[in-house]
Design an enzyme around this catalytic site. Structure first.
Site, mmCIF file in Angstrom:
data_model
loop_
_atom_site.group_PDB
_atom_site.id
_atom_site.type_symbol
_atom_site.label_atom_id
_atom_site.label_comp_id
_atom_site.label_asym_id
_atom_site.label_seq_id
_atom_site.Cartn_x
_atom_site.Cartn_y
_atom_site.Cartn_z
ATOM 1 N N TRP A 67 31.859 -19.751 21.826
ATOM 2 C CA TRP A 67 31.168 -18.238 22.893
ATOM 3 C C TRP A 67 30.146 -18.956 22.303
ATOM 4 C CZ3 TRP A 67 30.331 -13.077 20.959
ATOM 5 C CH2 TRP A 67 29.859 -12.457 21.494
ATOM 6 N N ASP B 148 36.698 -14.936 13.737
ATOM 7 C CA ASP B 148 36.970 -14.177 14.890
ATOM 8 C C ASP B 148 37.946 -13.641 15.853
ATOM 9 O OD1 ASP B 148 35.856 -13.082 17.236
ATOM 10 O OD2 ASP B 148 33.985 -14.175 17.863
ATOM 11 N N ALA C 225 38.883 -12.155 18.843
ATOM 12 C CA ALA C 225 38.200 -10.905 19.869
ATOM 13 C C ALA C 225 40.037 -9.963 20.691
ATOM 14 C CB ALA C 225 37.641 -11.756 20.357
ATOM 15 N N LYS D 261 38.660 -5.872 24.421
ATOM 16 C CA LYS D 261 40.051 -6.140 25.195
ATOM 17 C C LYS D 261 41.396 -6.008 25.298
ATOM 18 C CE LYS D 261 36.684 -9.602 24.589
ATOM 19 N NZ LYS D 261 35.642 -9.804 23.998
#
Length: 393
Positions: free
Chosen positions: A126, A207, A209, A242
């Site tokens: 990212w 991470d 996400a 999300k």
């Protein structure tokens, strides 16, 4: 003083958004911005979120400050969602300003603990990972991850590079739904990564996400939970943007597993200190939405059901796109799209081919050919497939 400021490089995705808005062509398709969209092109408010907000509005009697680390009910609920039965005597947690805030606080924490820390990140990753590291002045190195030929994980290269991480370094891993490639490690490969980290003493920094967007809420947490069970120290940055659809509420959490309870207490105090220095008390509304849902059986069940519908919808779009491309190209070279998980896949197109998609077909995606599957619907999938083949990708 302010006249001494220098221009900052504009964010490429934000520039793409503005370019898309200015395009007057009918039928244009936005596959660039990294948010979930339903078939109507809307990022909806989830049913459970609406119900939780109504409950909060009815029941809440104050807007006073909460706690530097965030409300315990939220942190405990998120810990259960991410880690299941985590060892409480070794776990510190911190409410943050979105998943990005959790990443930033994790890096600040690592620098406090080890001023010489080096961060190992996947190539690609990212873009904001690299942007934050550069802004903080933290040394980092990239490990090979994506095989441009197969559009899968170059696992042997990844292992070779991660093995070079020194004791006390951070190895940044995507817990599921790798961004930007969509290519994920298998369970056996995760086991091998854990063994490498056990041997080197490097610290996994996960991470997470997109929990719930890949193979399911529990399945997407499996690798993170395995790492947490096997390694003495682990950092986890999780986002609610999300899976709860509350992007603008900026709701995230940093979890830190430590070697023992004494280290846990020291870490918890240091994390609260970092919040105090950065923004003082963390935002509460999004966190309260999440804790209201996760601590109410009916709301939690409805949220899980809607999240599962979102996940299955993206899988159906993946399978449809792979099938369309197989038929149009007479080749199985695009089958990787059906195997990838999450919102994103990297096509492996050149910047020139990505530009051709935009110029000829009004199809917008990031220059590295990352496309947002959730930006499609059943009607636009055939349009994209034809454009991909015509662009010679």
């Amino acid at each position: 003083m302010l006249s001494n400021l220098k221009p900052q490089a504009p964010d490429k995705i934000l520039m793409l958004i503005e370019e898309f808005k200015a395009d007057t062509r009918q039928g244009k398709i936005d596959l660039g911005v990294g948010v979930y969209k339903n078939p109507e092109g809307v990022t909806p408010v989830m049913r459970a979120v609406k119900a939780a907000e109504q409950k909060i509005w009815q029941d809440q009697t104050t807007k006073a400050y909460t706690a530097l680390s965030g409300e315990a009910e939220y942190r405990n609920a998120m810990t259960r969602m991410v880690l299941g039965d985590a060892p409480a005597d070794r776990l510190a947690s911190l409410a943050s300003v979105g998943g990005t805030g959790a990443i930033r606080q994790a890096l600040e924490l690592a620098r406090l603990a080890n001023p010489g820390v080096t961060v190992h990140v996947s190539d690609p990753t990212w873009p904001n990972h690299l942007s934050i590291l550069k802004f903080m002045g933290l040394p980092f190195t990239e490990y090979r991850y994506f095989d441009a030929e197969t559009r899968g994980v170059d696992f042997e290269a990844m292992k070779a590079d991660i093995s070079k991480a020194a004791k006390g370094d951070l190895v940044l891993l995507h817990g599921c739904c790798h961004n930007p490639t969509g290519a994920n490690l298998s369970a056996d490969q995760w086991d091998e990564i854990a063994a490498i980290l056990e041997k080197s003493g490097a610290i996994p920094f996960i991470d997470l996400a997109y929990q719930g967007f890949g193979d399911g809420l529990e399945q997407d947490a499996a690798a993170t939970r395995m790492i947490a069970q096997r390694l003495p120290e682990v950092l986890i940055a999780a986002s609610c943007s999300k899976n709860f659809g509350i992007y603008r509420e900026r709701t995230g959490i940093l979890l830190a597993l430590t070697e023992n309870s004494a280290a846990r207490d020291m870490t918890q105090g240091s994390m609260a200190f970092l919040n105090r220095q950065t923004f003082s008390f963390p935002p509460d509304h999004g966190a309260r939405i999440v804790s209201t849902i996760l601590t109410d059986d009916a709301l939690a069940a409805d949220w899980r059901a809607e999240l599962e519908d979102v996940r299955k919808g993206m899988l159906e779009l993946r399978e449809q796109l792979a099938s369309e491309l197989r038929n149009l190209s007479g080749s199985d070279r695009f089958d990787f799209i059906a195997h990838h998980r999450g919102m994103f896949s990297r096509l492996g197109a050149t910047p020139e081919q990505v530009q051709k998609l935009k110029t000829d077909a009004a199809i917008y995606m990031v220059g590295d050919s990352r496309l947002n599957i959730a930006g499609l619907n059943r009607d636009t999938v055939p349009v994209l497939a034809r454009a991909i083949v015509e662009a010679g990708i």
